[in-house]
Design a protein around this motif. Structure first.
Motif, PDB file in Angstrom:
ATOM      1  N   GLN A  31       8.071  -9.400  -5.389  1.00 19.44           N
ATOM      2  CA  GLN A  31       7.433  -8.229  -5.991  1.00 19.44           C
ATOM      3  C   GLN A  31       5.935  -8.456  -6.190  1.00 19.44           C
ATOM      4  N   LYS A  32       5.553  -9.682  -6.588  1.00 16.14           N
ATOM      5  CA  LYS A  32       4.131  -9.994  -6.733  1.00 16.14           C
ATOM      6  C   LYS A  32       3.430  -9.966  -5.380  1.00 16.14           C
ATOM      7  N   ILE A  33       4.093 -10.530  -4.371  1.00 17.90           N
ATOM      8  CA  ILE A  33       3.510 -10.512  -3.022  1.00 17.90           C
ATOM      9  C   ILE A  33       3.362  -9.081  -2.525  1.00 17.90           C
ATOM     10  N   LEU A  34       4.344  -8.227  -2.810  1.00 14.85           N
ATOM     11  CA  LEU A  34       4.250  -6.827  -2.406  1.00 14.85           C
ATOM     12  C   LEU A  34       3.071  -6.146  -3.082  1.00 14.85           C
ATOM     13  N   SER A  35       2.880  -6.404  -4.362  1.00 14.37           N
ATOM     14  CA  SER A  35       1.758  -5.790  -5.076  1.00 14.37           C
ATOM     15  C   SER A  35       0.422  -6.217  -4.473  1.00 14.37           C
ATOM     16  N   LEU A  36       0.294  -7.514  -4.176  1.00 16.25           N
ATOM     17  CA  LEU A  36      -0.950  -8.002  -3.568  1.00 16.25           C
ATOM     18  C   LEU A  36      -1.123  -7.455  -2.155  1.00 16.25           C
ATOM     19  N   SER A  37      -0.032  -7.357  -1.413  1.00 15.17           N
ATOM     20  CA  SER A  37      -0.109  -6.835  -0.046  1.00 15.17           C
ATOM     21  C   SER A  37      -0.552  -5.377  -0.039  1.00 15.17           C
ATOM     22  N   GLN A  38      -0.064  -4.610  -0.983  1.00 10.24           N
ATOM     23  CA  GLN A  38      -0.470  -3.207  -1.070  1.00 10.24           C
ATOM     24  C   GLN A  38      -1.953  -3.083  -1.412  1.00 10.24           C
ATOM     25  N   GLU A  62      -3.811  -4.022   1.701  1.00  8.48           N
ATOM     26  CA  GLU A  62      -3.751  -2.936   2.675  1.00  8.48           C
ATOM     27  C   GLU A  62      -4.724  -1.819   2.322  1.00  8.48           C
ATOM     28  N   ALA A  63      -4.791  -1.477   1.032  1.00 12.59           N
ATOM     29  CA  ALA A  63      -5.716  -0.423   0.605  1.00 12.59           C
ATOM     30  C   ALA A  63      -7.167  -0.818   0.877  1.00 12.59           C
ATOM     31  N   LEU A  64      -7.516  -2.063   0.590  1.00 14.29           N
ATOM     32  CA  LEU A  64      -8.882  -2.524   0.847  1.00 14.29           C
ATOM     33  C   LEU A  64      -9.176  -2.560   2.344  1.00 14.29           C
ATOM     34  N   ALA A  65      -8.222  -3.043   3.140  1.00 15.74           N
ATOM     35  CA  ALA A  65      -8.428  -3.094   4.585  1.00 15.74           C
ATOM     36  C   ALA A  65      -8.596  -1.690   5.164  1.00 15.74           C
ATOM     37  N   GLU A  66      -7.827  -0.740   4.667  1.00 18.40           N
ATOM     38  CA  GLU A  66      -7.955   0.643   5.132  1.00 18.40           C
ATOM     39  C   GLU A  66      -9.299   1.238   4.728  1.00 18.40           C
ATOM     40  N   GLN A  67      -9.739   0.900   3.520  1.00 20.85           N
ATOM     41  CA  GLN A  67     -11.039   1.393   3.062  1.00 20.85           C
ATOM     42  C   GLN A  67     -12.173   0.818   3.906  1.00 20.85           C
ATOM     43  N   LEU A  68     -12.093  -0.485   4.194  1.00 18.81           N
ATOM     44  CA  LEU A  68     -13.109  -1.104   5.046  1.00 18.81           C
ATOM     45  C   LEU A  68     -13.106  -0.498   6.449  1.00 18.81           C
ATOM     46  N   LEU A 128     -16.959  -5.223  15.824  1.00 19.30           N
ATOM     47  CA  LEU A 128     -16.651  -5.280  14.400  1.00 19.30           C
ATOM     48  C   LEU A 128     -15.603  -4.223  14.038  1.00 19.30           C
ATOM     49  N   LEU A 129     -15.664  -3.059  14.673  1.00 19.16           N
ATOM     50  CA  LEU A 129     -14.677  -2.017  14.416  1.00 19.16           C
ATOM     51  C   LEU A 129     -13.280  -2.468  14.846  1.00 19.16           C
ATOM     52  N   ILE A 130     -13.195  -3.114  16.023  1.00 23.68           N
ATOM     53  CA  ILE A 130     -11.907  -3.615  16.493  1.00 23.68           C
ATOM     54  C   ILE A 130     -11.358  -4.663  15.533  1.00 23.68           C
ATOM     55  N   ALA A 131     -12.242  -5.516  15.018  1.00 26.16           N
ATOM     56  CA  ALA A 131     -11.810  -6.535  14.057  1.00 26.16           C
ATOM     57  C   ALA A 131     -11.279  -5.881  12.782  1.00 26.16           C
ATOM     58  N   ARG A 132     -11.955  -4.814  12.352  1.00 25.41           N
ATOM     59  CA  ARG A 132     -11.473  -4.098  11.153  1.00 25.41           C
ATOM     60  C   ARG A 132     -10.120  -3.447  11.413  1.00 25.41           C
ATOM     61  N   GLU A 133      -9.943  -2.881  12.604  1.00 28.36           N
ATOM     62  CA  GLU A 133      -8.660  -2.257  12.930  1.00 28.36           C
ATOM     63  C   GLU A 133      -7.544  -3.295  12.985  1.00 28.36           C
ATOM     64  N   THR A 134      -7.861  -4.444  13.561  1.00 26.68           N
ATOM     65  CA  THR A 134      -6.864  -5.511  13.621  1.00 26.68           C
ATOM     66  C   THR A 134      -6.479  -5.984  12.227  1.00 26.68           C
ATOM     67  N   ALA A 135      -7.476  -6.144  11.353  1.00 27.06           N
ATOM     68  CA  ALA A 135      -7.196  -6.569   9.982  1.00 27.06           C
ATOM     69  C   ALA A 135      -6.372  -5.528   9.238  1.00 27.06           C
ATOM     70  N   ALA A 136      -6.685  -4.243   9.455  1.00 23.21           N
ATOM     71  CA  ALA A 136      -5.916  -3.181   8.803  1.00 23.21           C
ATOM     72  C   ALA A 136      -4.479  -3.159   9.316  1.00 23.21           C
ATOM     73  N   LEU A 137      -4.314  -3.370  10.627  1.00 23.25           N
ATOM     74  CA  LEU A 137      -2.971  -3.410  11.203  1.00 23.25           C
ATOM     75  C   LEU A 137      -2.150  -4.554  10.599  1.00 23.25           C
ATOM     76  N   GLN A 138      -2.750  -5.729  10.539  1.00 27.02           N
ATOM     77  CA  GLN A 138      -2.034  -6.878   9.978  1.00 27.02           C
ATOM     78  C   GLN A 138      -1.684  -6.645   8.515  1.00 27.02           C
ATOM     79  N   ALA A 139      -2.600  -6.040   7.769  1.00 32.46           N
ATOM     80  CA  ALA A 139      -2.332  -5.770   6.357  1.00 32.46           C
ATOM     81  C   ALA A 139      -1.187  -4.772   6.199  1.00 32.46           C
ATOM     82  N   HIS A 140      -1.171  -3.756   7.056  1.00 38.90           N
ATOM     83  CA  HIS A 140      -0.106  -2.759   6.992  1.00 38.90           C
ATOM     84  C   HIS A 140       1.249  -3.384   7.345  1.00 38.90           C
TER      85      HIS A 140
END
Length: 370
Positions: free
Chosen positions: A299-306, A309-315, A332-344
């Motif tokens: 549950q703690k990991i889920l909270s941190l992951s969410q 994910e929100a920060l990665a989506e914002q970035l 840099l945009l591709i790197a941000r998309e990759t990071a957002a994908l991994q976070a999701h």
């Protein structure tokens, strides 16, 4: 511990004096009696214990059936979670591939117009291929999970196995195994009602029955018998009227050594089963504590992951706006998309992991069938 008996007999001949007990009036003799055991078979006997043993054996079989049902449900729901997880991850990756394909035309136009270098198009095409590869891998995992789930998927309309029966999960899977905070005593009560514990309890009671029967066989036999008899009809006057007989019989059975040996064997079996119960309860408490701790961490990991994910989506949104304005570059945009994908994807894994831990807790307590 009583035996009720009745009899009727009639004689039509002459008996010697020493067999005169068999003589009756012309319509015969009817008798009714009762026999009471005062020592052996007073508290129990083989017939009464057989009846009690049948009830405990039924409880043992019912508990074993419940345990098997919980195991089947656990396997089926685990397959469902794997399918649900692969479906969501496939959807996330598929949306990113679709977005990448839509942007490809814009990148080609800007390269043709000289706004972007050719390397940008090459890098974008390589990125698209990598994401398409991820999509194919996600599709493969989904298909395998769907086939595994189809084994458990049965309906009244389709009672047989159908590998194509499972397609899309509902928007809300209505998860029924949520673990609510409980007191320790409530968990102990659930452990005491666990089917495996109940099976051992039934075996303990059956062993106690064996011990009780063996102890009963070591007792002397002291039986009280009462009988009323009446001759019917005409004949010798001495046979008219009602007779009553009260008898007391006493005997000491041989072979007590064998009965005492059976009693000792049953006593040892009881101790062994009681120790097995203690070990099983402690194992269940250990597994439950481990699962509860794992659930809290999940549950703690889920909270941190969410949050991640929100920060990665914002970035990503900010970087995409900068790219559209020409301030940022495509790499840099591709790197941000990759990071957002991994976070999701990590959030999806964390959500499913919480559900899995709740499923494990319910399986540990054998409460899935409820």
């Amino acid at each position: 511990n009583a035996q009720v008996f009745g009899s009727y007999h009639i004689s039509d001949g002459q008996f010697p004096v020493y067999e005169a007990d068999y003589q009756t009036l012309d319509l015969g003799e009817a008798s009714l009696g009762v026999k009471l055991s005062l020592l052996q078979n007073r508290d129990t006997d083989a017939r009464r214990l057989a009846q009690a043993r049948a009830a405990w054996r039924y409880m043992e079989a019912e508990s074993a059936q419940t345990a098997a049902l919980n195991k089947l449900i656990y396997e089926g729901v685990s397959a469902y979670l794997s399918w649900y997880q692969s479906f969501r991850k496939r959807a996330v990756i598929g949306d990113l591939v679709t977005l990448t394909e839509e942007r490809l035309d814009g990148i080609e136009t800007r390269v043709d117009s000289g706004d972007l270098a050719q390397i940008n198009l090459t890098e974008f095409e390589a990125t698209l291929l990598r994401r398409e590869l991820l999509a194919r891998e996600a599709e493969q995992k989904f298909e395998l999970a769907r086939q595994r789930l189809s084994y458990f998927w049965r309906t009244s309309e389709q009672p047989n196995y159908d590998g194509e029966a499972v397609n899309t999960p509902p928007a809300d899977i209505a998860w029924p195994f949520t673990v609510e905070p409980r007191r320790r005593t409530e968990f102990n009560d659930l452990i005491d009602r666990h089917p495996a514990v109940q099976v051992l309890s039934a075996k303990v009671e059956q062993a106690k029955n064996k011990q009780q029967l063996a102890r009963n066989e070591t007792l002397p036999q002291l039986d009280l018998e009462m009988k009323l008899a009446r001759d019917i009809g005409e004949g010798i006057d001495a046979l008219t009227g009602t007779e009553s007989v009260v008898g007391l019989s006493f005997s000491v059975p041989l072979g007590q050594r064998a009965a005492k040996a059976r009693e000792s064997i049953a006593r040892a079996e009881i101790r062994s089963l009681e120790y097995d119960q203690i070990v099983l309860r402690e194992q269940l408490r250990r597994d439950l504590d481990m699962s509860l701790n794992a659930l809290r961490y999940s549950q703690k990991i889920l909270s941190l992951s969410q949050k991640q994910e929100a920060l990665a989506e914002q970035l990503l949104l900010q970087e995409r706006a900068r790219f559209d304005e020409g301030v940022s570059d495509q790499f840099l945009l591709i790197a941000r998309e990759t990071a957002a994908l991994q976070a999701h994807l990590k959030t999806v894994d964390a959500e499913i992991n919480v559900l899995r831990q709740e499923l494990v807790i319910n399986a540990t307590l054998a409460s899935l069938h409820g």
